[in-house]
Design a protein around this motif. Structure first.
Motif, mmCIF file in Angstrom:
data_model
loop_
_atom_site.group_PDB
_atom_site.id
_atom_site.type_symbol
_atom_site.label_atom_id
_atom_site.label_comp_id
_atom_site.label_asym_id
_atom_site.label_seq_id
_atom_site.Cartn_x
_atom_site.Cartn_y
_atom_site.Cartn_z
ATOM 1 N N TYR A 1 0.673 -1.172 -0.041
ATOM 2 C CA TYR A 1 -0.032 -0.168 0.128
ATOM 3 C C TYR A 1 1.052 1.255 -0.109
ATOM 4 O O TYR A 1 1.858 1.569 0.691
ATOM 5 C CB TYR A 1 -1.037 0.084 1.208
ATOM 6 C CG TYR A 1 -1.772 1.099 1.160
ATOM 7 C CD1 TYR A 1 -2.864 1.087 0.607
ATOM 8 C CD2 TYR A 1 -1.298 2.202 2.176
ATOM 9 C CE1 TYR A 1 -4.013 2.384 0.772
ATOM 10 C CE2 TYR A 1 -2.421 3.542 2.257
ATOM 11 C CZ TYR A 1 -3.454 3.463 1.701
ATOM 12 O OH TYR A 1 -4.248 4.507 1.592
ATOM 13 N N PHE B 1 0.231 -10.165 -0.719
ATOM 14 C CA PHE B 1 -0.267 -8.625 -0.485
ATOM 15 C C PHE B 1 0.076 -8.064 0.977
ATOM 16 O O PHE B 1 -0.152 -8.752 1.989
ATOM 17 C CB PHE B 1 -1.646 -8.898 -0.769
ATOM 18 C CG PHE B 1 -2.108 -9.509 -1.983
ATOM 19 C CD1 PHE B 1 -2.389 -8.785 -3.199
ATOM 20 C CD2 PHE B 1 -2.453 -10.912 -2.234
ATOM 21 C CE1 PHE B 1 -2.608 -9.051 -4.455
ATOM 22 C CE2 PHE B 1 -2.723 -11.287 -3.359
ATOM 23 C CZ PHE B 1 -2.964 -10.600 -4.481
ATOM 24 N N ASP C 1 -1.107 -6.404 4.313
ATOM 25 C CA ASP C 1 -2.268 -6.505 4.931
ATOM 26 C C ASP C 1 -3.265 -5.148 4.684
ATOM 27 O O ASP C 1 -4.355 -5.193 4.486
ATOM 28 C CB ASP C 1 -2.230 -6.896 6.445
ATOM 29 C CG ASP C 1 -1.223 -6.081 7.017
ATOM 30 O OD1 ASP C 1 -0.386 -5.185 6.461
ATOM 31 O OD2 ASP C 1 -0.937 -6.183 8.376
ATOM 32 N N ALA D 1 -4.722 -5.160 1.497
ATOM 33 C CA ALA D 1 -5.763 -6.279 1.154
ATOM 34 C C ALA D 1 -7.222 -5.612 2.069
ATOM 35 O O ALA D 1 -7.929 -6.136 1.316
ATOM 36 C CB ALA D 1 -5.293 -7.422 1.900
ATOM 37 N N GLU D 2 -7.209 -4.740 2.876
ATOM 38 C CA GLU D 2 -8.066 -4.320 3.483
ATOM 39 C C GLU D 2 -8.869 -3.315 2.464
ATOM 40 O O GLU D 2 -10.155 -3.315 2.564
ATOM 41 C CB GLU D 2 -7.782 -3.366 4.593
ATOM 42 C CG GLU D 2 -7.172 -4.172 5.977
ATOM 43 C CD GLU D 2 -6.634 -3.093 7.037
ATOM 44 O OE1 GLU D 2 -6.839 -1.920 6.723
ATOM 45 O OE2 GLU D 2 -6.015 -3.601 7.886
ATOM 46 N N ILE E 1 -8.714 -6.917 -3.089
ATOM 47 C CA ILE E 1 -7.350 -7.137 -4.191
ATOM 48 C C ILE E 1 -7.688 -7.843 -5.331
ATOM 49 O O ILE E 1 -6.905 -8.573 -6.084
ATOM 50 C CB ILE E 1 -6.510 -8.281 -3.155
ATOM 51 C CG1 ILE E 1 -7.578 -9.605 -2.912
ATOM 52 C CG2 ILE E 1 -6.019 -7.703 -1.936
ATOM 53 C CD1 ILE E 1 -6.786 -10.756 -2.213
ATOM 54 N N ILE F 1 -1.180 -13.291 2.274
ATOM 55 C CA ILE F 1 -1.308 -11.964 3.131
ATOM 56 C C ILE F 1 -0.143 -11.841 3.880
ATOM 57 O O ILE F 1 0.443 -12.750 4.557
ATOM 58 C CB ILE F 1 -2.567 -11.635 3.767
ATOM 59 C CG1 ILE F 1 -3.782 -11.789 2.881
ATOM 60 C CG2 ILE F 1 -2.439 -10.154 4.499
ATOM 61 C CD1 ILE F 1 -3.983 -10.976 1.769
ATOM 62 N N PHE G 1 -12.061 -12.843 4.063
ATOM 63 C CA PHE G 1 -12.558 -11.863 3.072
ATOM 64 C C PHE G 1 -13.922 -11.964 3.096
ATOM 65 O O PHE G 1 -14.734 -12.808 3.154
ATOM 66 C CB PHE G 1 -11.791 -12.102 1.733
ATOM 67 C CG PHE G 1 -10.477 -11.986 1.529
ATOM 68 C CD1 PHE G 1 -9.944 -10.735 0.884
ATOM 69 C CD2 PHE G 1 -9.300 -12.622 2.093
ATOM 70 C CE1 PHE G 1 -8.626 -10.498 1.196
ATOM 71 C CE2 PHE G 1 -8.171 -12.509 2.068
ATOM 72 C CZ PHE G 1 -7.699 -11.322 1.331
ATOM 73 N N ASP H 1 -13.675 -9.019 -1.759
ATOM 74 C CA ASP H 1 -12.213 -9.048 -1.805
ATOM 75 C C ASP H 1 -11.578 -8.325 -0.848
ATOM 76 O O ASP H 1 -10.395 -7.973 -0.961
ATOM 77 C CB ASP H 1 -11.940 -8.512 -3.342
ATOM 78 C CG ASP H 1 -11.963 -7.111 -3.669
ATOM 79 O OD1 ASP H 1 -12.993 -6.488 -2.868
ATOM 80 O OD2 ASP H 1 -11.207 -6.346 -4.288
ATOM 81 N N ARG H 2 -12.115 -7.781 0.067
ATOM 82 C CA ARG H 2 -11.520 -7.164 1.264
ATOM 83 C C ARG H 2 -11.388 -7.691 2.369
ATOM 84 O O ARG H 2 -12.078 -8.790 2.766
ATOM 85 C CB ARG H 2 -12.281 -5.883 1.552
ATOM 86 C CG ARG H 2 -12.820 -4.898 0.490
ATOM 87 C CD ARG H 2 -13.607 -3.678 1.142
ATOM 88 N NE ARG H 2 -15.118 -4.260 1.370
ATOM 89 C CZ ARG H 2 -15.498 -4.434 2.551
ATOM 90 N NH1 ARG H 2 -14.683 -4.077 3.406
ATOM 91 N NH2 ARG H 2 -16.778 -4.831 2.778
ATOM 92 N N TYR H 3 -10.107 -7.874 2.983
ATOM 93 C CA TYR H 3 -9.591 -8.549 4.152
ATOM 94 C C TYR H 3 -10.429 -7.753 5.294
ATOM 95 O O TYR H 3 -10.226 -6.713 5.791
ATOM 96 C CB TYR H 3 -8.073 -8.516 4.325
ATOM 97 C CG TYR H 3 -7.405 -9.017 5.660
ATOM 98 C CD1 TYR H 3 -7.925 -9.919 6.254
ATOM 99 C CD2 TYR H 3 -6.411 -8.325 6.059
ATOM 100 C CE1 TYR H 3 -7.410 -10.496 7.489
ATOM 101 C CE2 TYR H 3 -5.655 -8.544 7.093
ATOM 102 C CZ TYR H 3 -6.180 -9.745 7.927
ATOM 103 O OH TYR H 3 -5.437 -10.037 8.976
#
Length: 357
Positions: free
Chosen positions: A37, A97, A99, A102-103, A106, A127, A201, A204-206
């Motif tokens: 990120y 990815f 973390d 990934a929030e 992804i 992750i 998830f 697609d969001r952690y």
């Protein structure tokens, strides 16, 4: 004469169409790719490259390339500009990815790689707690490349800690209506890296994390496997160990006038290698079995209830329901899933160490 000219032309044409050969010493072989990120509009691509030196006595080395941008193509071009050799991405086996990235989701990155025909679907996504650059740049002081070390770590963990995860399974879970994606989580510490759990998830969001202990029980709920290791608590300071565990989950989903009914029965079989304060007598093995059933059911029921509260279905019960119940309304399933009564039961067989069936 005309025949000779025709034959010569065919040879020239075929020779021109032959694929260009690549000598491994002349290419930059990318084995792992990471994404960190930067901000809402940009990310950093990190490529772990294998360098094969001409000397047979010299081990392959790892070199890391990075670039920041807002599209994958841009970062690839920037990284290529830093390499004197042609970058080959067809051998990528690991996709990492951060973390924090990934929030925010992804799928963009998964989609980029699924569209690349050179990349196999057995690529392992994961992750990273922290920056992927730090993980791929680390010197592990091992006679292996960073990619081989991390890939081996994930491969070994799949056998006991969490279900097998590949780019193919992640994409299936993303696209399917009745299941949600999960990926392993790794973290670098000093000169080593360890698996710290499983990322859950929503789309697609952690959004949630299972620790290693919880992930091992999630594996019982998710797929048939053999070779696991579990503990049964006998008292406050005494535990029995179950090794070579074989497990198979069975799902029963029915529908009647009262609605949907879901039950999960997990068949387990294991060898008692340590019995704590107990002996290996038939009576004590029965006690271990009873305690094991009680504790395993509690652990897995807690996980199922947690998934329902978060509105996620990593087990894929919705996917199972759609295959078992004709004309199932998936919108109705999603509405009722958080409040469904989902019962988890365990059928456990324990065997004393050295005792055969």
């Amino acid at each position: 004469m005309k025949k000779w000219l025709l034959a010569l032309c065919c040879v020239l044409v075929l020779g021109g169409c032959a694929p260009r050969t690549k000598v491994i010493e002349d290419i930059q072989l990318i084995q792992a790719i990471g994404y960190d990120y930067v901000n809402k509009n940009e990310f950093r691509s990190v490529a772990g490259s294998l360098i094969v030196l001409p000397s047979e006595e010299t081990l392959p080395q790892t070199k890391v390339f990075t670039a920041t941008g807002n599209t994958s193509r841009i970062t690839q071009k920037k990284m290529q500009a830093k390499s004197s050799k042609y970058m080959v991405v067809g051998r990528i086996g690991l996709m990492l990815f951060q973390d924090r990235l990934a929030e925010d989701g992804i799928f963009y990155f998964l989609n980029v790689h699924q569209r690349d025909s050179m990349i196999g679907r057995n690529l392992r996504p994961a992750i990273v707690e922290g920056k992927t650059f730090d993980l791929l740049s680390k010197n592990y002081h091992l006679d292996t490349t960073v990619y081989q070390y991390l890939n081996g770590l994930l491969e070994q963990s799949e056998r006991e800690i969490y279900p097998r995860v590949t780019l193919h399974t992640a994409l299936y879970q993303y696209y399917a209506e009745g299941t949600d994606m999960f990926l392993p989580i790794i973290k670098g510490n000093d000169n080593h890296t360890r698996v710290t759990g499983l990322a859950l998830f929503k789309e697609d969001r952690y959004i949630d994390k299972l620790n290693v202990h919880e992930a091992s029980f999630f594996k019982l709920l998710s797929e048939p496997f053999r070779g696991g290791f579990y503990q049964v608590q006998i008292s406050s300071d005494s535990f029995a160990s179950l090794e070579n565990v074989q497990a198979t989950p069975q799902y029963t989903i029915t529908k009647d006038d009262n609605g949907l009914h879901v039950s999960i029965l997990v068949y387990m079989k294991g060898v008692v290698s340590e019995s704590g304060d107990l002996s290996m007598s038939a009576k004590d093995l029965t006690k271990i079995k009873e305690l094991g059933i009680q504790q395993f059911e509690e652990q897995m029921q807690t996980l199922v209830n947690r998934f329902q509260q978060r509105g996620i279905d990593p087990i894929g019960l919705g996917d199972v329901a759609s295959s078992k119940i004709r004309h199932l309304n998936m919108e109705q399933w999603h509405d009722t899933y958080p409040s469904l009564d989902i019962d988890v039961n365990v059928d456990l067989t324990v065997i004393g160490s050295g005792i055969t069936d």
